[in-house]
Design a protein around this motif. Structure first.
Motif, mmCIF file in Angstrom:
data_model
loop_
_atom_site.group_PDB
_atom_site.id
_atom_site.type_symbol
_atom_site.label_atom_id
_atom_site.label_comp_id
_atom_site.label_asym_id
_atom_site.label_seq_id
_atom_site.Cartn_x
_atom_site.Cartn_y
_atom_site.Cartn_z
ATOM 1 N N GLY A 74 -8.513 -0.811 5.804
ATOM 2 C CA GLY A 74 -7.826 -1.861 5.063
ATOM 3 C C GLY A 74 -7.929 -3.214 5.749
ATOM 4 N N GLN B 85 0.487 -5.450 6.613
ATOM 5 C CA GLN B 85 1.592 -4.993 5.770
ATOM 6 C C GLN B 85 1.063 -4.564 4.392
ATOM 7 O OE1 GLN B 85 4.608 -4.458 6.496
ATOM 8 N NE2 GLN B 85 5.396 -5.885 8.026
ATOM 9 N N PRO B 86 1.509 -3.425 3.862
ATOM 10 C CA PRO B 86 1.146 -3.042 2.490
ATOM 11 C C PRO B 86 1.704 -4.064 1.510
ATOM 12 C CG PRO B 86 2.056 -1.168 3.694
ATOM 13 C CD PRO B 86 2.317 -2.388 4.531
ATOM 14 N N LYS B 87 0.908 -4.466 0.531
ATOM 15 C CA LYS B 87 1.362 -5.444 -0.459
ATOM 16 C C LYS B 87 2.379 -4.815 -1.399
ATOM 17 C CE LYS B 87 -3.032 -7.966 -0.524
ATOM 18 N NZ LYS B 87 -4.194 -8.367 -1.358
ATOM 19 N N ARG C 120 -2.491 -5.404 2.893
ATOM 20 C CA ARG C 120 -3.438 -4.394 2.417
ATOM 21 C C ARG C 120 -2.953 -3.780 1.106
ATOM 22 N NH1 ARG C 120 -4.017 -0.397 7.302
ATOM 23 N NH2 ARG C 120 -1.811 -0.884 7.626
ATOM 24 N N SER C 121 -3.730 -2.853 0.575
ATOM 25 C CA SER C 121 -3.414 -2.230 -0.715
ATOM 26 C C SER C 121 -2.019 -1.622 -0.724
ATOM 27 C CB SER C 121 -4.438 -1.133 -1.026
ATOM 28 O OG SER C 121 -5.705 -1.706 -1.197
ATOM 29 N N HIS C 122 -1.411 -1.665 -1.901
ATOM 30 C CA HIS C 122 -0.060 -1.121 -2.058
ATOM 31 C C HIS C 122 -0.109 0.407 -2.040
ATOM 32 C CE1 HIS C 122 4.014 -0.467 -3.445
ATOM 33 N NE2 HIS C 122 3.529 0.291 -4.423
ATOM 34 N N ARG C 123 0.283 0.979 -0.908
ATOM 35 C CA ARG C 123 0.363 2.436 -0.754
ATOM 36 C C ARG C 123 1.482 2.749 0.233
ATOM 37 N NH1 ARG C 123 -5.976 4.407 -0.174
ATOM 38 N NH2 ARG C 123 -6.698 3.581 -2.170
ATOM 39 N N TYR D 72 2.320 3.702 3.507
ATOM 40 C CA TYR D 72 1.932 3.837 4.910
ATOM 41 C C TYR D 72 2.603 2.716 5.696
ATOM 42 C CZ TYR D 72 -1.542 0.344 3.430
ATOM 43 O OH TYR D 72 -2.150 -0.764 2.901
ATOM 44 N N TRP E 276 2.805 -0.307 8.539
ATOM 45 C CA TRP E 276 1.911 -1.446 8.768
ATOM 46 C C TRP E 276 0.892 -1.166 9.879
ATOM 47 C CZ3 TRP E 276 1.523 -3.730 13.517
ATOM 48 C CH2 TRP E 276 2.559 -3.506 14.426
ATOM 49 N N GLN F 96 -5.297 2.689 6.513
ATOM 50 C CA GLN F 96 -5.000 2.815 5.091
ATOM 51 C C GLN F 96 -5.316 4.212 4.545
ATOM 52 O OE1 GLN F 96 -5.760 -0.701 2.626
ATOM 53 N NE2 GLN F 96 -6.879 0.641 1.227
#
Length: 435
Positions: free
Chosen positions: A166, A240-242, A253-256, A258, A260, A264
């Motif tokens: 990611g 940070q996940p979006k 990074r992608s919304h998932r 996990y 920071w 990913q």
């Protein structure tokens, strides 16, 4: 039954200029095969060179299929042998056709059955030279797949893409950074792994670029690695996940689900990285596979094939290195401009594998090892004698694979000619692929 005069007329007509540009419809080929197969099933004691039984199902022989297609292409239905078998009257009539000088001569014009005529009526794709090559390819693939097993149907085979971090800038580090992190806390060595980009994988060898992956897999206890946490915190905004509703300006990074500091990918198969495996770049002009035993981790620009049977994996490695498999992939994957092919899992898992005898398996593996050693020597010294020896060893491997798949000389020549055109188009050669 045709008399000798009729036979001679047919032979003469087929060789005349009128039939030089004859075409037939590709989409009707299977219809023709089904039609004749249905008739043959009703005939007792059909010769084995026309039809055979396999797994409870009747199949036309390759020779019979060729005979049917050739006959229809030239305006006749079948040769005299088939007429004797079918016990049908000749399915063509003799018609007068005027010529330029107002004379006439007899030609045998195909009288299609109503169902066949109807089928043809709705078809549009005529047989051009390009389509003829595609048709030959389809026949060849059908033969190759016979008695073969696709990789996806082999329970012992696993194909996986490399890791998506990611944000490689944070997780992929160089040699100096790796050494620094380990010197500050030796425990960090547990989660720092040598990693490959797709560009690191060349034909039959790996050019390791001294990059390493901070492998903070999902569920890791980051408190055990405070130095790593501190290092990654420099990139926290980008890690940070979006949120679900992403603005264009939002970093991350992608919304998932996990943390920071975690990579990913879920990487449920991460233990496979430390097994013997076949690795290859996602994009290349040819499938540049390498048998890896150094436990490299992979980024998402690479794929890997692992197997529950290490010896079988070596055999598969030899087979997928052959020009036969290269041909299959070249004709099933679209080229990405001048970048090459994208070797996604959906293509690789359709590679047909034939299980060789123990003796042939040993020959395949030994020959692949000779090729690898040749490339290692070439890396040390570009020498024409080494190149010639590599080419000889590759030729021997290719012949072993062709024999394994029971291909004949015309089929092998067809494959070689096709690949030769690609080598000219993309200007690929042994030395450039090894650099």
């Amino acid at each position: 039954m045709l008399d000798e005069d009729q036979k001679s007329k047919i032979i003469g007509i087929i060789s005349t200029p009128e039939f030089k540009n004859k075409v037939f419809l590709i989409s009707t080929c299977q219809f023709l095969f089904n039609y004749y197969l249905k008739m043959y099933k009703n005939i007792k004691n059909t010769p084995e060179d026309i039809m055979y039984l396999i797994d409870g199902e009747y199949k036309l022989t390759l020779a019979e299929k060729k005979r049917i297609l050739k006959a229809h292409r030239f305006g006749v239905v079948l040769d005299p042998l088939s007429l004797d078998i079918i016990h049908d009257p000749p399915p063509w009539d003799v018609q007068e056709q005027p010529t330029v000088d107002n004379t006439s001569h007899k030609i045998f014009r195909n009288v299609m059955l109503h169902s066949l005529r109807s089928d043809i009526k709705h078809q549009e794709k005529l047989l051009t030279p390009e389509n003829w090559e595609n048709f030959n390819h389809k026949k060849l693939i059908m033969k190759i797949n016979t008695q073969s097993q696709l990789l996806k149907n082999m329970d012992i085979i696993h194909i996986n893409r490399g890791i998506v971090t990611g944000y490689n800038e944070a997780f992929v580090i160089d040699e100096d950074t790796k050494n620094q992190l380990i010197s500050e806390d030796p425990k960090n060595a547990e989660i720092i792994k040598p990693v490959l980009h797709g560009s690191d994988i060349k034909k039959h060898k790996i050019n390791f670029s001294n990059n390493y992956l901070i492998f903070t897999k999902h569920g890791i206890d980051i408190n055990k690695y405070p130095v790593i946490e501190k290092y990654l915190s420099k990139y926290k905004k980008n890690l940070q996940p979006k949120s679900k509703k992403v603005s264009k300006r939002q970093k991350g990074r992608s919304h998932r689900k996990y943390e920071w500091y975690e990579i990913q990918s879920t990487s449920l198969f991460y233990k496979d990285f430390e097994k013997p495996k076949i690795v290859y770049p996602t994009i290349a002009h040819h499938l540049m596979s390498v048998f890896d035993t150094r436990q490299y981790y992979l980024l998402d620009s690479c794929f890997m094939i692992t197997c529950d049977d290490d010896e079988m994996l070596k055999v598969i490695d030899a087979i997928v290195s052959s020009e036969l498999i290269n041909y299959i992939l070249q004709t099933s994957i679209e080229h990405i401009n001048n970048r090459g092919l994208r070797f996604n899992k959906k293509y690789i898992e359709h590679i047909p594998i034939r299980r060789p005898s123990e003796n042939i398996a040993k020959k395949l593996v030994n020959q692949k090892q000779k090729i690898v050693k040749g490339y290692e020597k070439l890396d040390e010294n570009i020498n024409i004698d080494i190149i010639r020896q590599i080419q000889k060893d590759e030729d021997i491997l290719n012949k072993l694979v062709y024999k394994l798949y029971e291909l004949q000389e015309p089929e092998i020549e067809f494959i070689k000619n096709y690949l030769a055109k690609l080598d000219i188009k993309y200007n690929t050669n042994l030395i450039s692929q090894s650099k």
